[in-house]
Design an enzyme around this catalytic site. Structure first.
Site, short mmCIF file in Angstrom:
data_model
loop_
_atom_site.label_atom_id
_atom_site.label_comp_id
_atom_site.label_asym_id
_atom_site.label_seq_id
_atom_site.Cartn_x
_atom_site.Cartn_y
_atom_site.Cartn_z
N ARG A 159 24.62 26.80 -47.01
CA ARG A 159 23.17 26.56 -47.07
C ARG A 159 22.89 25.09 -47.36
NH1 ARG A 159 21.10 31.40 -46.34
NH2 ARG A 159 22.26 33.16 -47.20
N ASP A 160 21.88 24.57 -46.65
CA ASP A 160 21.48 23.18 -46.86
C ASP A 160 20.92 23.02 -48.27
OD1 ASP A 160 20.64 20.70 -44.68
OD2 ASP A 160 19.76 20.66 -46.69
N ILE A 161 21.26 21.92 -48.91
CA ILE A 161 20.82 21.67 -50.28
C ILE A 161 19.31 21.41 -50.36
CG2 ILE A 161 21.10 19.13 -50.36
CD1 ILE A 161 22.65 19.57 -53.02
N ASN B 189 21.74 16.43 -34.98
CA ASN B 189 21.28 15.04 -34.97
C ASN B 189 22.46 14.12 -34.67
OD1 ASN B 189 18.60 15.70 -35.75
ND2 ASN B 189 19.26 15.89 -37.88
N VAL C 44 24.52 12.56 -42.50
CA VAL C 44 25.92 12.83 -42.84
C VAL C 44 26.75 12.73 -41.56
CG1 VAL C 44 27.56 14.48 -43.81
CG2 VAL C 44 25.25 14.31 -44.77
N HIS D 56 27.39 18.38 -37.40
CA HIS D 56 26.94 19.67 -37.95
C HIS D 56 25.74 20.17 -37.18
CE1 HIS D 56 25.05 16.34 -40.12
NE2 HIS D 56 23.96 17.10 -40.20
N MET D 57 25.63 21.48 -37.18
CA MET D 57 24.53 22.18 -36.53
C MET D 57 23.62 22.69 -37.64
SD MET D 57 25.49 25.45 -34.21
CE MET D 57 25.85 24.89 -32.58
N HIS D 58 22.32 22.38 -37.55
CA HIS D 58 21.35 22.98 -38.46
C HIS D 58 20.87 24.28 -37.81
CE1 HIS D 58 20.35 19.22 -40.86
NE2 HIS D 58 20.88 18.67 -39.80
P1 5GP Z 1 21.58 15.25 -40.95
O1 5GP Z 1 20.34 14.49 -41.28
O2 5GP Z 1 22.82 14.40 -41.09
O3 5GP Z 1 21.51 15.95 -39.61
O4 5GP Z 1 21.65 16.42 -41.99
C1 5GP Z 1 22.35 16.34 -43.19
C2 5GP Z 1 21.94 17.54 -44.01
O5 5GP Z 1 22.86 17.69 -45.06
C3 5GP Z 1 20.56 17.41 -44.65
O6 5GP Z 1 19.72 18.46 -44.22
C4 5GP Z 1 20.85 17.46 -46.15
O7 5GP Z 1 19.86 18.15 -46.89
C5 5GP Z 1 22.20 18.16 -46.19
N1 5GP Z 1 23.02 17.80 -47.33
C6 5GP Z 1 23.30 16.54 -47.77
N2 5GP Z 1 24.11 16.57 -48.83
C7 5GP Z 1 24.36 17.89 -49.07
C8 5GP Z 1 25.15 18.55 -50.07
O8 5GP Z 1 25.78 17.97 -50.93
N3 5GP Z 1 25.18 19.91 -49.99
C9 5GP Z 1 24.50 20.61 -49.02
N4 5GP Z 1 24.60 21.93 -49.07
N5 5GP Z 1 23.75 20.00 -48.10
C10 5GP Z 1 23.69 18.66 -48.11
#
Ligand code: 5GP
Length: 132
Positions: free
Chosen positions: A42-44, A100, A109, A113-115
């Site tokens: 799960r996203d934080i 992204n 990050v 990764h896939m949301h």
């Molecule tokens: P991006 O913007 O790279 O596509 O998405 C990165 C995602 O990683 C964001 O939605 C952010 O909330 C999530 N995220 C960043 N750090 C952590 C973490 O330590 N744990 C979890 N579960 N999600 C994280």
């Protein structure tokens, strides 16, 4: 050795991201699926009632770095997304999958990764309408 992608970020391939630490169990997260190829948690900072990140265990930085060897893992990410969507009860109403890439894509990050987002109507695909 390092390389410089177009967006101007310098990557050090040996440097691990927070997702590698989550996959390794070194940082806590709510894991919803784990197998030999993919981990999902799960996203934080959830942007919808269901917001799960589906991540290849192999640290591929961005979509630009995908190789032919990754085809099976990337396909498997969709199978995992389908199964999680069913388990979370969002398959029938529908959901959105986002990947992204780099600066313009809003990637934060640098571990591909896939949301998987759902649980409410998500509205237009992008904020701001036609070209923002
Ligand atoms: P991006 O913007 O790279 O596509 O998405 C990165 C995602 O990683 C964001 O939605 C952010 O909330 C999530 N995220 C960043 N750090 C952590 C973490 O330590 N744990 C979890 N579960 N999600 C994280």
């Amino acid at each position: 050795m390092h390389r410089k992608p177009r967006a101007g970020r310098v990557f050090f391939p040996a440097m691990s991201t927070i997702f590698e630490k989550i996959i390794a169990g070194e940082i806590p997260s709510t894991i919803v699926h784990a197998d030999e190829r993919v981990t999902a948690f799960r996203d934080i900072s959830p942007q919808a009632p269901v917001h799960v990140l589906i991540v290849p265990n192999k640290p591929i930085p961005t979509v630009n770095d995908v190789t032919d060897d990754d085809e099976r893992t990337l396909g498997h990410m969709f199978i995992v997304a389908r199964d999680i969507a069913r388990k979370e009860g969002i398959a029938d109403d529908g959901f959105r999958i986002i990947i992204n890439c780099n600066q313009h894509g809003g990637q934060v990050v640098y571990h591909l990764h896939m949301h998987l987002l759902g649980g409410r109507a998500l509205g237009p695909m992008l904020a701001g309408g036609k070209h923002g």
